[in-house]
Design an enzyme around this catalytic site. Structure first.
Site: not given
Ligand code: ASP
Length: 340
Positions: A83, A201, A219, A229-232, A252-253, A255
């Site tokens: 990850s 992350t 991450t 795609r771009v996360g947080d 994390t999680g 995003g």
């Molecule tokens: N937060 C990150 C994202 O959404 C990835 C993760 O924490 O699992 O890209």
């Protein structure tokens, strides 16, 4: 004089701690004689090894910015970690695209998003911060910049990750494209989008002996995501925020839910208003759920540390953990509290 110079140590927020040696009776409180407590915290169990690398910098009197960069480079280089960094699971087209951000005690920040072929996006993010007038470079532009800066071009898709991607392709249902009715997040074997089996992350926050805070977040994002795609994680204020007058937060999680609520900035602002790190993280999680009740079936976790070194975290679901490292103990792993 900076008010934090008067502070006489710190304690970690209440809770029981797990260590790699077993179960500890209580989380350690580790005031350094005479004042500030260097401390580093980071998300998930792989944060333990990352913290130890950061601790080498902090315990030698180094700067928190160097500590967080060195720290998160550990999971970035760990090929068993699917990850973060090299070895991360690819998007649905089989491309490994990485996101990272970094922020220092002056409010300087840098980030890269959807960058391919560079194993240490956190160090590229730092270069963006220190060598350009910009904050965020993306995609091919980020790769071009990294190559110009001398970072080696690498194949990031490992045989393991390639195999997992091909397995996923056999039953792939994740197609949230225009005109598709499928708009769900992709869950891992654990069944919860955003949990440790799907994607997670490393977000890291460190305070150094001078009382300066920095943070880093890196991450490979959501496994099997749409290309682009771009996360947080690379979004300043979403996946990471540091204010040297208040504290720092990282997430994390899933995003998208963090971005919608500008999560890490929210946590820091709640701490500014007087909330403890844990309480601020809890409120940020609950705001996500209040605005979108279905989010209770996802995983999002926040981790925060204030300028005194107090640490707190909160997640939507059980299963989130965070690692704490200071002079007293370098391998503390704490189960995160959660709303569900
Ligand atoms: N937060 C990150 C994202 O959404 C990835 C993760 O924490 O699992 O890209």
């Amino acid at each position: 004089m900076d008010r934090r110079r008067f502070l006489q140590g710190a304690t970690i927020a209440s809770g029981m701690a797990l260590t790699t040696q077993g179960f500890a009776k209580a989380v350690p409180a580790a005031p350094a004689a005479g004042g500030m407590v260097p401390r580093v915290v980071s998300t998930w169990d792989f944060g333990v090894a990352a913290n130890q690398a950061a601790w080498k910098v902090l315990s030698a009197g180094g700067r928190s910015l160097d500590a967080v960069e060195q720290g998160v480079r550990v999971p970035e280089a760990d090929l068993r970690n699917h990850s973060v960094g090299k070895g991360g699971y690819p998007d649905r087209d089989g491309k490994v695209t990485l996101d990272a951000s970094i922020m220092d005690e002056h409010g300087n920040c840098g980030a890269v998003a959807a960058m391919e072929h560079i194993a240490h996006p956190i160090s590229v993010a730092r270069r963006v911060m220190e060598r350009t007038p910009h904050v965020l470079l993306v995609g091919d532009g980020a790769l071009q910049f990294a190559l110009e800066q001398g970072f080696p071009r690498e194949e990031l898709l490992t045989p393991d990750a390639d195999k997992a991607w091909h397995e996923w392709l056999k039953t792939a249902k994740y197609k949230p494209v225009a005109n598709s009715e499928v708009k769900t997040y992709n869950a891992g074997p654990g069944g919860t989008p955003g949990d440790a089996t799907n994607h997670d992350t490393i977000g890291m926050l460190a305070i150094d002996a001078k009382g300066n805070l920095s943070g880093a977040c890196t991450t490979s994002g959501m496994a099997w995501k749409l290309h682009g795609r771009v996360g947080d994680s690379p979004i300043i204020g979403a996946g990471l925020y540091v204010d040297n007058e208040v504290g720092g937060a990282t997430s994390t999680g899933v995003g998208e839910e963090v971005i919608r609520n500008v999560g890490s900035f929210l946590v820091v602002e709640l701490m500014r208003q007087g909330r403890s790190p844990e309480d601020a993280c809890r409120e940020a999680v609950e705001r996500i759920i209040r605005r979108k009740p279905d989010a209770r079936d996802l995983q999002v976790g926040f981790l925060a540390m204030d300028t005194k070194g107090n640490v707190g975290a909160w997640a939507i679901q059980k299963g989130f953990s965070y690692a704490v490292c200071d002079a007293a103990k370098q391998d503390t792993l704490i189960p995160g509290k959660s709303s569900y």
